[in-house]
Design a protein around this motif. Structure first.
Motif, PDB file in Angstrom:
ATOM      1  N   THR A 265       0.918  -1.196   0.335  1.00 45.81           N
ATOM      2  CA  THR A 265       0.333  -0.135  -0.013  1.00 45.81           C
ATOM      3  C   THR A 265       1.155   1.203   0.016  1.00 45.81           C
ATOM      4  O   THR A 265       0.869   2.267  -0.785  1.00 45.81           O
ATOM      5  N   GLU A 266       2.066   1.440   0.818  1.00 49.61           N
ATOM      6  CA  GLU A 266       2.773   2.683   0.682  1.00 49.61           C
ATOM      7  C   GLU A 266       3.075   3.029  -0.516  1.00 49.61           C
ATOM      8  O   GLU A 266       3.634   3.903  -1.130  1.00 49.61           O
ATOM      9  N   VAL A 267       4.119   1.622  -1.488  1.00 51.55           N
ATOM     10  CA  VAL A 267       4.194   2.209  -1.795  1.00 51.55           C
ATOM     11  C   VAL A 267       3.602   2.076  -3.917  1.00 51.55           C
ATOM     12  O   VAL A 267       3.918   3.304  -4.043  1.00 51.55           O
ATOM     13  N   ASP A 268       2.773   1.829  -3.619  1.00 51.30           N
ATOM     14  CA  ASP A 268       1.326   2.551  -4.281  1.00 51.30           C
ATOM     15  C   ASP A 268       0.429   3.589  -4.456  1.00 51.30           C
ATOM     16  O   ASP A 268       0.195   4.702  -5.590  1.00 51.30           O
ATOM     17  N   HIS A 269       0.583   4.146  -3.570  1.00 51.29           N
ATOM     18  CA  HIS A 269      -0.027   5.178  -3.319  1.00 51.29           C
ATOM     19  C   HIS A 269       1.030   5.961  -1.914  1.00 51.29           C
ATOM     20  O   HIS A 269       1.228   5.617  -1.006  1.00 51.29           O
ATOM     21  N   PRO A 270       1.518   7.445  -2.083  1.00 56.12           N
ATOM     22  CA  PRO A 270       1.896   8.025  -1.620  1.00 56.12           C
ATOM     23  C   PRO A 270       1.188   9.047  -0.252  1.00 56.12           C
ATOM     24  O   PRO A 270       0.098   8.631  -0.474  1.00 56.12           O
ATOM     25  N   LYS A 271       1.973   9.027   0.836  1.00 59.88           N
ATOM     26  CA  LYS A 271       1.280   9.414   2.210  1.00 59.88           C
ATOM     27  C   LYS A 271       0.516  10.464   1.401  1.00 59.88           C
ATOM     28  O   LYS A 271       1.256  11.629   0.493  1.00 59.88           O
ATOM     29  N   LEU A 272      -0.645  11.556   2.146  1.00 63.56           N
ATOM     30  CA  LEU A 272      -0.920  12.293   2.703  1.00 63.56           C
ATOM     31  C   LEU A 272      -0.318  13.450   2.709  1.00 63.56           C
ATOM     32  O   LEU A 272       0.676  13.596   3.775  1.00 63.56           O
ATOM     33  N   LYS A 273      -0.384  14.333   2.072  1.00 66.21           N
ATOM     34  CA  LYS A 273       0.270  16.087   2.311  1.00 66.21           C
ATOM     35  C   LYS A 273      -0.547  16.799   3.633  1.00 66.21           C
ATOM     36  O   LYS A 273      -1.818  16.108   3.720  1.00 66.21           O
ATOM     37  N   GLY A 274       0.351  17.345   4.241  1.00 66.31           N
ATOM     38  CA  GLY A 274      -0.722  17.983   5.431  1.00 66.31           C
ATOM     39  C   GLY A 274      -2.308  18.828   4.695  1.00 66.31           C
ATOM     40  O   GLY A 274      -3.027  18.276   5.350  1.00 66.31           O
ATOM     41  N   ILE A 275      -1.599  19.318   3.604  1.00 60.45           N
ATOM     42  CA  ILE A 275      -2.996  19.884   3.006  1.00 60.45           C
ATOM     43  C   ILE A 275      -3.915  18.963   2.125  1.00 60.45           C
ATOM     44  O   ILE A 275      -5.215  19.722   2.641  1.00 60.45           O
ATOM     45  N   GLN A 276      -3.851  17.801   2.185  1.00 59.41           N
ATOM     46  CA  GLN A 276      -4.589  17.154   2.167  1.00 59.41           C
ATOM     47  C   GLN A 276      -5.781  16.327   3.119  1.00 59.41           C
ATOM     48  O   GLN A 276      -6.915  15.907   3.073  1.00 59.41           O
ATOM     49  N   LYS A 277      -4.617  16.264   3.890  1.00 55.59           N
ATOM     50  CA  LYS A 277      -4.983  15.740   4.884  1.00 55.59           C
ATOM     51  C   LYS A 277      -6.196  17.042   5.586  1.00 55.59           C
ATOM     52  O   LYS A 277      -7.247  16.767   6.454  1.00 55.59           O
ATOM     53  N   ALA A 278      -6.053  18.045   5.631  1.00 56.00           N
ATOM     54  CA  ALA A 278      -6.632  19.228   6.625  1.00 56.00           C
ATOM     55  C   ALA A 278      -8.229  19.027   5.689  1.00 56.00           C
ATOM     56  O   ALA A 278      -9.104  19.475   6.261  1.00 56.00           O
ATOM     57  N   ALA A 279      -8.266  18.865   4.174  1.00 49.53           N
ATOM     58  CA  ALA A 279      -8.499  18.872   3.844  1.00 49.53           C
ATOM     59  C   ALA A 279      -9.897  17.534   3.526  1.00 49.53           C
ATOM     60  O   ALA A 279     -11.087  18.248   3.082  1.00 49.53           O
ATOM     61  N   ILE A 280      -9.075  16.881   3.651  1.00 49.83           N
ATOM     62  CA  ILE A 280     -10.168  15.680   4.073  1.00 49.83           C
ATOM     63  C   ILE A 280     -10.827  15.520   5.931  1.00 49.83           C
ATOM     64  O   ILE A 280     -12.138  15.663   5.417  1.00 49.83           O
ATOM     65  N   PHE A 281     -10.327  16.647   6.976  1.00 51.81           N
ATOM     66  CA  PHE A 281     -10.506  16.611   7.340  1.00 51.81           C
ATOM     67  C   PHE A 281     -11.692  17.395   7.632  1.00 51.81           C
ATOM     68  O   PHE A 281     -13.007  17.137   7.981  1.00 51.81           O
ATOM     69  N   LEU A 282     -11.869  19.055   6.759  1.00 52.87           N
ATOM     70  CA  LEU A 282     -13.097  19.974   7.011  1.00 52.87           C
ATOM     71  C   LEU A 282     -13.798  18.998   5.935  1.00 52.87           C
ATOM     72  O   LEU A 282     -15.464  19.422   6.643  1.00 52.87           O
ATOM     73  N   ILE A 283     -13.562  18.152   5.446  1.00 53.19           N
ATOM     74  CA  ILE A 283     -14.584  17.661   5.101  1.00 53.19           C
ATOM     75  C   ILE A 283     -15.148  16.819   5.547  1.00 53.19           C
ATOM     76  O   ILE A 283     -16.609  16.737   5.220  1.00 53.19           O
ATOM     77  N   ALA A 284     -14.911  16.290   6.277  1.00 50.40           N
ATOM     78  CA  ALA A 284     -15.081  14.950   7.785  1.00 50.40           C
ATOM     79  C   ALA A 284     -16.266  15.616   8.484  1.00 50.40           C
ATOM     80  O   ALA A 284     -17.576  16.114   8.973  1.00 50.40           O
ATOM     81  N   LEU A 285     -16.052  17.378   8.612  1.00 52.10           N
ATOM     82  CA  LEU A 285     -16.296  18.431   9.899  1.00 52.10           C
ATOM     83  C   LEU A 285     -17.988  18.609   9.053  1.00 52.10           C
ATOM     84  O   LEU A 285     -18.754  18.332   9.919  1.00 52.10           O
ATOM     85  N   GLY A 286     -17.874  18.760   7.795  1.00 54.26           N
ATOM     86  CA  GLY A 286     -18.708  18.982   7.387  1.00 54.26           C
ATOM     87  C   GLY A 286     -19.539  20.813   6.548  1.00 54.26           C
ATOM     88  O   GLY A 286     -18.466  21.539   7.398  1.00 54.26           O
ATOM     89  N   PRO A 287     -20.026  21.714   6.084  1.00 54.29           N
ATOM     90  CA  PRO A 287     -19.999  23.392   6.019  1.00 54.29           C
ATOM     91  C   PRO A 287     -19.877  24.299   6.612  1.00 54.29           C
ATOM     92  O   PRO A 287     -19.121  24.882   6.856  1.00 54.29           O
ATOM     93  N   ALA A 288     -20.976  23.640   7.836  1.00 54.88           N
ATOM     94  CA  ALA A 288     -20.549  24.329   8.568  1.00 54.88           C
ATOM     95  C   ALA A 288     -19.770  25.263   9.714  1.00 54.88           C
ATOM     96  O   ALA A 288     -19.021  25.635   9.475  1.00 54.88           O
ATOM     97  N   ASP A 289     -19.015  23.675  10.026  1.00 54.58           N
ATOM     98  CA  ASP A 289     -17.906  23.561  10.991  1.00 54.58           C
ATOM     99  C   ASP A 289     -16.376  23.525  10.428  1.00 54.58           C
ATOM    100  O   ASP A 289     -15.438  24.984  10.492  1.00 54.58           O
ATOM    101  N   SER A 290     -16.546  23.287   8.961  1.00 57.47           N
ATOM    102  CA  SER A 290     -15.809  23.736   8.010  1.00 57.47           C
ATOM    103  C   SER A 290     -15.185  25.495   7.965  1.00 57.47           C
ATOM    104  O   SER A 290     -14.040  26.175   7.494  1.00 57.47           O
TER     105      SER A 290
END
Length: 66
Positions: free
Chosen positions: A4-29
């Motif tokens: 899995t690590e070979v096939d997919h690069p690690k997430l960058k910080g900005i991508q993690k932040a984006a995923i986190f905000l998506i998970a929170l929903g529109p109002a909280d993000s």
């Protein structure tokens, strides 16, 4: 190193932040983005826009596996 690590690069910080905000929903993000410097909020908003549903699901599962 797992396959899995070979096939997919690690997430960058900005991508993690984006995923986190998506998970929170529109109002909280929106509340969080308002507190960030405008340039940083724009970068994260663009990262959110680049993530489609399939990409998001794949990245989350890869991150959890890693």
């Amino acid at each position: 190193m797992s396959e899995t690590e070979v096939d997919h690069p690690k997430l960058k910080g900005i991508q993690k932040a984006a995923i986190f905000l998506i998970a929170l929903g529109p109002a909280d993000s929106a509340s969080i983005l308002k507190k960030l410097p405008e340039e940083e909020a724009d970068r994260i908003a663009k990262a959110v826009a680049r993530l489609d549903d399939a990409d998001l699901k794949q990245r989350v599962s890869v991150d959890e596996a890693g």
